[in-house]
Enzyme design. Structure first.
Site, PDB file in Angstrom:
ATOM      1  N   LYS A 163       1.709  -1.719  -6.035  1.00 22.51           N
ATOM      2  CA  LYS A 163       0.808  -0.800  -6.212  1.00 22.51           C
ATOM      3  C   LYS A 163       1.565   0.488  -6.904  1.00 22.51           C
ATOM      4  O   LYS A 163       1.162   1.456  -7.871  1.00 22.51           O
ATOM      5  CB  LYS A 163       0.445  -0.090  -4.700  1.00 22.51           C
ATOM      6  CG  LYS A 163      -0.732  -0.961  -4.320  1.00 22.51           C
ATOM      7  CD  LYS A 163      -0.879  -0.789  -2.685  1.00 22.51           C
ATOM      8  CE  LYS A 163      -2.060  -2.095  -2.355  1.00 22.51           C
ATOM      9  NZ  LYS A 163      -2.242  -1.954  -0.878  1.00 22.51           N
ATOM     10  N   GLN A 178       0.389   0.802   4.279  1.00 24.80           N
ATOM     11  CA  GLN A 178       0.065  -0.435   4.064  1.00 24.80           C
ATOM     12  C   GLN A 178      -0.336  -0.940   5.357  1.00 24.80           C
ATOM     13  O   GLN A 178       0.378  -0.959   6.413  1.00 24.80           O
ATOM     14  CB  GLN A 178       1.263  -1.182   3.334  1.00 24.80           C
ATOM     15  CG  GLN A 178       1.178  -2.599   3.120  1.00 24.80           C
ATOM     16  CD  GLN A 178       0.241  -2.845   2.041  1.00 24.80           C
ATOM     17  OE1 GLN A 178       0.066  -2.058   1.153  1.00 24.80           O
ATOM     18  NE2 GLN A 178      -0.694  -4.119   2.376  1.00 24.80           N
ATOM     19  N   ASP A 229      -7.012   5.466  -0.209  1.00 22.62           N
ATOM     20  CA  ASP A 229      -7.381   3.952   0.248  1.00 22.62           C
ATOM     21  C   ASP A 229      -8.575   3.637   1.277  1.00 22.62           C
ATOM     22  O   ASP A 229      -8.815   2.527   1.749  1.00 22.62           O
ATOM     23  CB  ASP A 229      -6.160   3.330   0.972  1.00 22.62           C
ATOM     24  CG  ASP A 229      -6.004   1.826   0.918  1.00 22.62           C
ATOM     25  OD1 ASP A 229      -6.417   1.367  -0.082  1.00 22.62           O
ATOM     26  OD2 ASP A 229      -5.344   1.133   1.850  1.00 22.62           O
TER      27      ASP A 229
END
Ligand code: NAP
Length: 284
Positions: free
Chosen positions: A55, A99, A122
Site C-alpha cells: 500500500k 491493517q 479503507d
C-alpha cells in the site's frame, strides 16, 4: 465459451496513471502539500507487513506520501486508540489504514470506529458502512469497492442478477453484499452455518468467494455462464474458488493473483486521493 478474464492488475495500472495526474494537480493547487495515507501495522504478521508495504509503494507510485506506524504485538486497545486519535488530529494526514487483523487482545471494532469518518478511506467504520449501505456518500470497504470497479470496467451487467456472496466478514462479505444490492442484484449471503452451500452457489449469476479457505468453493458447483470473483489468496496462487475447467464454461473470471488484490489497493489509494481533494476544497 471462453471466460473473459477480469484483469485487476492492468485495470489498477490504468487507474493509477489517472490518479497520478489527479495527485499532481492537487499538489499544485494546494501549496505543494502532498496527500498522505497513514498506515498502522500492529504486531508481526508477515502477510500483513507485506500488504502494508504494498500500500505504501502504491502511494509512492501515484505521487502521494505515506506515514508508516508500526506497533508491537503487545499493543493494547487504549494505545491503539491513542495512535488513531493522533492521526485523526493531524491535518497532514488525509487517510488512515488500520491493517486487519490486529492481535486478539485488541478491540478491533472499537479501533476501526475511532477512525475519523473523513479519513476512513479503507471503509471500515460502522458509520461508513451504514452510509454506504444506505447509498449515501461514503468510502466503501476497499476490497468490495475494488471488485465493483472491476465489474463496472468490464461492463458486467448486475441489475436483476442473482449474486451469491460466500463470506460475511465486516470488511468483505457484508459490504460486498450491500454494494451488489445497491446495484440491483438479488443477493444471497452464505457463511459457515449455511446449509447446502453447493446448492446456493449453483444459483449464482455472480459469485463472490470470500471465505479464506483454499478452494472451498468447488468448480463443479458453479453454473455455466456465471461471473466468478475470487477474493481469496493463498500460497501457490490458489484462491477460495477451485478453477478447474471454469475458463471454458463461465462468462468471466478473476485471476489469482492479479484480480481482486490489485483492485483493493487501488480502491484504497483512489479513496485517499478523494479525501485529500475534499480536505483541500474545505480549506479554500
Ligand atoms: P474472514 O474474516 O475470516 O471471514 C471469512 C468468512 O467466510 C466468514 O464470514 C465465515 O463465516 C465464512 N466461512 C468460513 N468457512 C466457511 C464455510 N465452510 N462455508 C461457508 N462460509 C464459510 O475473512 P475475510 O477477511 O473476509 O477474507 C476472506 C478472503 O478474502 C480470504 O481469503 C482473504 O485472504 C481474502 N481477502 C483478500 C483481500 C484482497 O485484497 N485480495 C482483502 C481482504 C481479504 P462465519 O461468519 O460464519 O464465520
Amino acid at each position: 465459451m471462453t471466460a473473459l478474464i477480469l484483469d485487476g492488475k492492468s485495470l489498477a495500472q490504468q487507474r493509477e496513471a489517472q490518479l497520478k495526474e489527479s495527485v499532481s494537480g492537487l499538489v499544485q493547487r494546494n501549496g505543494n502539500r502532498t496527500p498522505i495515507l497513514a498506515t498502522i501495522l500492529v504486531g508481526d504478521d508477515p502477510a500483513s507487513a507485506t500488504y502494508v508495504q504494498m500500500k505504501g509503494n502504491a502511494c509512492r507510485r501515484v505521487g502521494m506520501d505515506s506515514i508508516k506506524v508500526e506497533l508491537p504485538q503487545s499493543t493494547t486497545t487504549e494505545e491503539l486508540l491513542a495512535t488513531i486519535n493522533d492521526l485523526n488530529n493531524n491535518p497532514d494526514v488525509h487517510g488512515i489504514l488500520l491493517q486487519h487483523p490486529v492481535p486478539e487482545q485488541i478491540d478491533e471494532r472499537a479501533c476501526f470506529d475511532a477512525i475519523d469518518l473523513a479519513k476512513d478511506v479503507d471503509g471500515v467504520t460502522t458509520q461508513g458502512f451504514g452510509r454506504m449501505a444506505m447509498a449515501e456518500p461514503a468510502y466503501g470497504s476497499a476490497t468490495p469497492a475494488g471488485i465493483m470497479h472491476l465489474l463496472e470496467h468490464y461492463g458486467i451487467e448486475l441489475s436483476g442478477k442473482h449474486a451469491v456472496v460466500v463470506g460475511r466478514s465486516p470488511i468483505l462479505g457484508k459490504p460486498m453484499a450491500a454494494m451488489l444490492l445497491n446495484a440491483n442484484c438479488t443477493v444471497t449471503i452464505c457463511h459457515s452455518r449455511t446449509a447446502n452451500l453447493a446448492d446456493h452457489v449453483a444459483q449464482a449469476d455472480i459469485l463472490v468467494g470470500a471465505v479464506g479457505r483454499p478452494e472451498l468453493i468447488r468448480a463443479e458447483w458453479i453454473k455455466d455462464g456465471a461471473v466468478v470473483v475470487d477474493a481469496g489468496y493463498h500460497p501457490g496462487g490458489i484462491g477460495d474458488i477451485e478453477k478447474d475447467g471454469l475458463e471454458n464454461r463461465v462468462a468471466a473470471l478473476t485471476p489469482v493473483p492479479g484480480g481482486v488484490g490489485p483492485m483493493t489497493i487501488n480502491a484504497l489509494i483512489s479513496q485517499t486521493v478523494e479525501a485529500a481533494e475534499k480536505a483541500a476544497d474545505a480549506a479554500q
